[in-house]
Design a protein around this motif. Structure first.
Motif, mmCIF file in Angstrom:
data_model
loop_
_atom_site.group_PDB
_atom_site.id
_atom_site.type_symbol
_atom_site.label_atom_id
_atom_site.label_comp_id
_atom_site.label_asym_id
_atom_site.label_seq_id
_atom_site.Cartn_x
_atom_site.Cartn_y
_atom_site.Cartn_z
ATOM 1 N N ARG A 77 0.889 -1.344 0.154
ATOM 2 C CA ARG A 77 0.016 0.048 0.143
ATOM 3 C C ARG A 77 0.820 1.168 0.036
ATOM 4 N N GLU A 78 1.939 1.470 0.658
ATOM 5 C CA GLU A 78 2.605 2.279 0.923
ATOM 6 C C GLU A 78 3.718 2.792 -0.383
ATOM 7 N N GLU A 79 4.338 1.687 -0.868
ATOM 8 C CA GLU A 79 5.277 1.535 -1.861
ATOM 9 C C GLU A 79 4.708 1.648 -3.092
ATOM 10 N N GLY A 80 3.614 0.698 -3.396
ATOM 11 C CA GLY A 80 3.108 0.532 -4.897
ATOM 12 C C GLY A 80 3.592 -0.527 -5.528
ATOM 13 N N ALA A 81 3.321 -1.091 -6.539
ATOM 14 C CA ALA A 81 3.733 -1.996 -7.136
ATOM 15 C C ALA A 81 5.246 -1.809 -7.960
ATOM 16 N N GLU A 106 -6.330 -4.523 -6.819
ATOM 17 C CA GLU A 106 -5.940 -3.510 -8.193
ATOM 18 C C GLU A 106 -4.428 -3.343 -8.029
ATOM 19 N N GLU A 107 -3.816 -3.098 -7.168
ATOM 20 C CA GLU A 107 -2.424 -2.902 -6.843
ATOM 21 C C GLU A 107 -1.552 -4.279 -6.930
ATOM 22 N N LEU A 108 -2.433 -5.228 -6.389
ATOM 23 C CA LEU A 108 -1.894 -6.675 -6.742
ATOM 24 C C LEU A 108 -1.902 -7.145 -8.040
ATOM 25 N N LEU A 109 -2.885 -6.679 -8.984
ATOM 26 C CA LEU A 109 -2.927 -7.195 -10.079
ATOM 27 C C LEU A 109 -1.914 -6.390 -10.987
ATOM 28 N N HIS A 110 -1.773 -4.942 -10.475
ATOM 29 C CA HIS A 110 -0.606 -4.449 -11.433
ATOM 30 C C HIS A 110 0.732 -5.081 -11.102
ATOM 31 N N LEU A 111 1.065 -5.279 -9.661
ATOM 32 C CA LEU A 111 2.124 -5.975 -9.321
ATOM 33 C C LEU A 111 2.593 -7.156 -9.992
ATOM 34 N N TYR A 112 1.173 -8.053 -10.388
ATOM 35 C CA TYR A 112 1.727 -9.280 -11.126
ATOM 36 C C TYR A 112 1.886 -9.320 -12.410
ATOM 37 N N ASN A 113 1.279 -8.308 -12.951
ATOM 38 C CA ASN A 113 1.428 -7.883 -14.445
ATOM 39 C C ASN A 113 2.878 -7.370 -14.696
ATOM 40 N N LEU A 114 3.394 -6.468 -13.760
ATOM 41 C CA LEU A 114 4.588 -5.934 -13.813
ATOM 42 C C LEU A 114 5.637 -6.973 -13.747
#
Length: 227
Positions: A77-81, A106-114
């Motif tokens: 949450r603090e640092e983002g994907a 949403e952030e976890l999805l972004h992390l997974y994609n990256l």
């Protein structure tokens, strides 16, 4: 009884903090997948099992192997994907079920994609497989459901005995078989339970200047239950 006298043939892996992780039938599949890193078929490996089965301990083994940082829901949450992925070869996401209830899908999805785009592998720990995480975001659900799943079952008597004897030996303490049998029938049957009980027994034995006997262990267990 010393580690050399344990009547069980366990392999072991070093973990962070210098602890040993014993490989047994209950965790062998998960260990094998961890050791295949980075040659996993997909982006993520989910290690699942009940509380105290050794998921965090095995995650520490993976950290020692890959130098991957541990990412919790507050950190994401603090640092983002983008922040947590910067120049990392891999990531450990502990207690992934908590990410779903923290508004981070949403952030976890972004992390997974990256991670997929960058070839970064994700080690996930959870109590249950991804299909039971209650994921509301369809795209995230479809991606996490493709993760390789490796289960760690609760440790059996043989593995618990090996852990108990090893931790006593690390403290330069011996223990008789009748004491081991007594402990196994009454203790919290988890890796954390072994660690906490051995520490309490050692402290009680030192304080009372007594050998480790069944009466001593009985009093320590009663104190733990009353706490």
């Amino acid at each position: 009884m010393s580690p050399k006298q344990i009547p069980f043939d366990f392999d072991h892996r070093p973990a962070l903090g210098g602890e040993d992780f014993f490989v047994a039938p209950s965790n062998a599949e998960a260990v094998a997948w961890v050791e295949r890193w980075p040659n996993w078929p997909g982006t993520a490996l989910a290690i699942v099992g009940p509380q105290g089965a050794g998921k965090t301990h095995l995650a520490h083994v993976f950290q020692a192997q890959s130098h991957a940082p541990v990412i919790t829901a507050p950190i994401l949450r603090e640092e983002g994907a983008d922040g947590v992925l910067e120049r990392q070869p891999a990531l450990v996401l502990e207690d992934v079920e908590a990410f779903m209830g923290a508004g981070l899908e949403e952030e976890l999805l972004h992390l997974y994609n990256l991670a997929t785009e960058g070839g970064v592998k994700l080690l996930l720990t959870a109590k249950t497989p991804p299909a039971r995480w209650g994921i509301a975001l369809k795209d995230l659900s479809s991606r996490l459901n493709t993760a390789q799943v490796a289960e760690i079952r609760a440790p059996d008597d043989a593995l618990l005995t090996a852990l108990i004897v090893k931790q006593f030996a690390d403290r330069q303490l011996g223990v008789d078989q009748d004491v081991l049998t007594y402990m196994l029938a009454r203790m919290d049957r988890s890796f954390a339970g072994v660690r906490d009980l051995i520490k309490a027994i050692d402290e009680a034995a030192l304080a009372q200047k007594r050998a480790i006997t069944i009466p001593l262990v009985r009093r320590v267990l009663e104190h733990i239950l009353e706490a």
